[in-house]
Design a protein around this motif. Structure first.
Motif, short mmCIF file in Angstrom:
data_model
loop_
_atom_site.label_atom_id
_atom_site.label_comp_id
_atom_site.label_asym_id
_atom_site.label_seq_id
_atom_site.Cartn_x
_atom_site.Cartn_y
_atom_site.Cartn_z
N LEU A 489 0.85 -1.19 0.00
CA LEU A 489 0.00 0.00 0.00
C LEU A 489 0.89 1.23 0.00
CD1 LEU A 489 -2.72 -1.07 2.60
CD2 LEU A 489 -2.91 -1.10 0.11
N ASN A 490 0.63 2.13 -0.90
CA ASN A 490 1.42 3.34 -1.02
C ASN A 490 0.53 4.51 -1.38
OD1 ASN A 490 1.34 2.55 -4.02
ND2 ASN A 490 2.71 0.98 -3.12
N LYS A 491 -0.14 4.37 -2.54
CA LYS A 491 -1.08 5.41 -2.96
C LYS A 491 -2.15 5.64 -1.89
CE LYS A 491 -2.46 5.09 -7.18
NZ LYS A 491 -3.18 4.62 -8.39
N SER A 492 -2.63 4.55 -1.28
CA SER A 492 -3.68 4.65 -0.26
C SER A 492 -3.20 5.45 0.94
CB SER A 492 -4.10 3.26 0.20
OG SER A 492 -4.70 2.54 -0.85
N PHE A 493 -1.93 5.29 1.29
CA PHE A 493 -1.41 5.99 2.46
C PHE A 493 -1.15 7.46 2.18
CE2 PHE A 493 0.49 1.82 4.29
CZ PHE A 493 -0.76 1.45 4.75
N ILE A 494 -0.74 7.77 0.96
CA ILE A 494 -0.51 9.17 0.61
C ILE A 494 -1.80 9.96 0.74
CG2 ILE A 494 0.02 10.73 -1.32
CD1 ILE A 494 2.06 8.71 -2.25
N GLU A 495 -2.90 9.32 0.44
CA GLU A 495 -4.19 10.01 0.42
C GLU A 495 -4.81 10.13 1.81
OE1 GLU A 495 -6.29 7.51 -2.24
OE2 GLU A 495 -5.33 8.34 -4.06
N LYS A 496 -4.18 9.55 2.82
CA LYS A 496 -4.77 9.57 4.17
C LYS A 496 -3.77 10.13 5.16
CE LYS A 496 -7.86 5.70 3.25
NZ LYS A 496 -7.68 5.79 1.80
N ASN A 497 -4.30 10.65 6.30
CA ASN A 497 -3.37 11.16 7.31
C ASN A 497 -2.77 10.01 8.10
OD1 ASN A 497 -4.92 10.49 9.67
ND2 ASN A 497 -6.13 12.35 9.44
N SER A 498 -1.77 10.31 8.89
CA SER A 498 -0.99 9.26 9.55
C SER A 498 -1.79 8.49 10.58
CB SER A 498 0.27 9.87 10.19
OG SER A 498 -0.09 10.88 11.10
N LEU A 499 -2.78 9.12 11.21
CA LEU A 499 -3.61 8.39 12.18
C LEU A 499 -4.37 7.26 11.50
CD1 LEU A 499 -5.09 11.31 14.32
CD2 LEU A 499 -3.44 9.60 15.07
N ILE A 500 -4.95 7.56 10.33
CA ILE A 500 -5.69 6.55 9.59
C ILE A 500 -4.74 5.48 9.06
CG2 ILE A 500 -7.14 6.15 7.56
CD1 ILE A 500 -8.28 8.96 7.96
N THR A 501 -3.57 5.90 8.61
CA THR A 501 -2.57 4.95 8.13
C THR A 501 -2.22 3.93 9.22
OG1 THR A 501 -1.61 6.53 6.58
CG2 THR A 501 -0.19 4.72 7.30
N VAL A 502 -1.98 4.41 10.43
CA VAL A 502 -1.66 3.52 11.54
C VAL A 502 -2.79 2.54 11.80
CG1 VAL A 502 -1.33 3.46 14.06
CG2 VAL A 502 -0.01 5.07 12.67
#
Length: 564
Positions: A489-502
């Motif tokens: 996952l890369n594109k998905s993380f760029i589009e979200k803030n770090s809290l959601i990524t975690v």
């Protein structure tokens, strides 16, 4: 209903309100004048403290003169007056004396509040103390330094809190430089440093001994042990504090000395939050603070540690001496280990999120945090004292080893992956090299396929592989557990803030079977706060095991899920 007055109700002192209410009394709060502090900042500070209180209380404001304030409080007929913070000690003591209530003598006020006078009092009583001198110029300090053949010294305001303005100086030149700097600044109350205290430095282990007194009889409520660090500027930074559950060598002597200090200062009623250093010569006082221990510790947190909390024990001293003495007869015996990890901001940072708020609740000993979610963008200054820490995490558990493990984890995150504590988030306009990502992914898949039945959670779908591939949005439709999971996952993380990524990472890791594996290649961890170390920290927070990589497998983090 009789009134009990709390002067300057802040930090752990806010616990008084619940305790007063639960005893059937009416809590009233006296808010101090802002003095030299910024008025708006002061109002926000007081509001943030009041917002923590779940009970009703009456709020009064300090008048222009002491006589007017005394007259206002006299009409309220309080039966007890207590300080809720260090800044409230002077006024609370004066009011209680003039209202003829149980209290400490006004004659001891300087020894209770001034860092030079408390050591003078110890010297008068023949107790070990720290040599020091109040100076109004660099020349005065140099004269004291040379006359006493000092090497390392500590500089601090005569009155203050939260280690604001405290500096360790390793030689004379550092002392001169720091004095020159500090004479132009203010203490924690906003008052200018017209004079400063220079003391010889005592190197040792630092402790807190909290006591409560009833008519001159004292009992220890909690003992804590500090760990602090000195930064390159000489500032003393709080790193961690943990309860002392079983006394080690020299700590019983510390307790005896703490009682002697409380007697020497002249304490008859209420709390002393004492800070001590223990070196090869034994214990010595750093300073006493005649108010509840700070750090915003809740009643419940403290109750989990020792079955009691300080503000309630303080009220016993005034309202229920029988209960005070019954508790004093019981041995010091804690039911759990408590600790605070205090985060040190390494440099000035603009942050959009605090990922640690989603990570720390995964820890076994986690209780609470003061680090708030960031709504937009917030500026954090480099930590130079307790006030400029970005927040604390409270830990409590019956097993001390679990607390120690969680402290080690949080320290490791702070040291290696600060992006997981405060994060500015990724650039949404970042351009991905998707062909390059697919090529780098092949290495992880070539190894992973040997581990059994797997799933690829991916932003780039691949042809010619025999395994289930799903995008992030389709995870919710997947049932069951897998022998291994590959995360791309890369594109998905760029589009979200770090809290959601975690949170996404945590959800994905739940798909692994016990004794199964997860493969997280560079195509993913480069887009997680902290990169490779960031994903390793997330893995460790869930008690997964980081696996030694096989020969020739590079740029892939592998973790396994065991039965622990």
């Amino acid at each position: 209903m009789e009134n009990i007055l709390v002067v300057d109700c802040k930090s752990t002192g806010t616990n008084f309100i619940e305790d007063i209410y639960n005893r059937g009394y009416n809590p009233i709060v006296l808010e101090l004048k802002p003095g030299n502090q910024n008025v708006e900042t002061y109002k926000q500070l007081m509001k943030s403290n009041y917002d923590r209180i779940d009970y009703d209380f009456e709020l009064f404001y300090e008048k222009d003169t002491y006589e007017e304030t005394l007259d206002m409080i006299r009409q309220l007929h309080p039966v007890v007056v207590v300080p809720g913070s260090e800044q409230g000690v002077v006024l609370a003591t004066k009011l209680a004396n003039d209202l003829d209530l149980s209290c400490n003598s006004i004659d001891n006020l300087d020894a209770m509040t001034k860092k030079d006078k408390m050591h003078e009092r110890l010297a008068e009583r023949g107790l070990r103390h720290i040599r020091g001198k109040v100076v109004s110029s660099v020349e005065d300090a140099v004269e004291f330094y040379d006359a006493n053949s000092l090497e390392e010294v500590v500089i601090k305001p005569v009155r203050g809190a939260s280690s604001v303005g405290v500096r360790i100086c390793l030689n004379k030149q550092e002392m001169i430089d720091h004095l020159t700097d500090q004479f132009d600044k203010t203490n924690s109350y906003g008052d200018e440093n017209e004079v400063l205290l220079v003391q010889e430095r005592i190197n040792g282990e630092e402790y807190i001994v909290n006591t409560v007194s009833c008519d001159g009889i004292h009992r220890i409520t909690l003992i804590w042990k500090y760990e602090k660090v000195r930064n390159s500027e000489g500032a003393i930074l709080y790193d961690m504090v943990k309860t002392v559950n079983d006394l080690n060598i020299g700590e019983a002597e510390l307790a005896e000395y703490a009682y002697d200090v409380v007697d020497a200062i002249g304490i008859k009623y209420g709390p002393v939050h004492g800070e001590y250093m223990v070196d090869k010569n034994g214990p010595v006082l750093i300073e006493v603070n005649c108010r509840p221990c700070g750090a915003n510790m809740s009643c419940e947190f403290l109750d989990k540690i020792s079955g009691q909390h300080e503000t309630d024990s303080i009220l016993d001293a005034y309202l229920n001496p029988f209960n005070f003495h019954e508790k004093r007869k019981k041995p010091y015996n804690l039911s759990a280990t408590g600790a605070l990890k205090i985060f040190i901001v390494p440099e000035d940072i603009w942050a959009k999120s605090a990922p640690i708020n989603n990570i720390s609740p995964k820890l076994q000993s986690y209780y609470d945090t003061t680090l708030q979610d960031i709504e937009d963008m917030k500026h954090f200054v480099m930590t130079e004292d307790l006030k400029t820490s970005c927040g604390y995490i409270y830990l409590v558990h019956e097993d001390e080893n679990i607390v120690d493990r969680d402290i080690d984890f949080l320290r490791s995150v702070e040291r290696n992956v600060f992006d997981l504590i405060l994060n500015a988030d990724a650039d949404e306009n970042y351009e991905l090299d998707e062909l390059g990502l697919v090529k780098n992914l092949q290495n992880a898949l070539s190894i992973g396929l040997n581990y059994g039945n797997g799933i690829l959670i991916t932003d780039q779908f691949l042809d010619g592989i025999n395994m289930l591939q799903v995008g992030l949005e389709d995870i919710k439709n997947v049932n069951g557990k897998f022998d291994f999971v590959v995360v791309n996952l890369n594109k998905s993380f760029i589009e979200k803030n770090s809290l959601i990524t975690v949170d996404i990472v945590f959800d994905i890791l739940s798909f692994i079977k016990v004794n199964g594996y997860v493969f997280i290649p560079k195509t993913t961890y480069d887009f997680i706060p902290g990169g490779r170390k960031g994903i390793e920290a997330l893995i460790k927070s869930l008690n997964l095991k980081i696996v030694v990589p096989p020969y020739r497998m590079k740029n892939v983090v592998i973790a396994s899920k065991t039965n622990i």
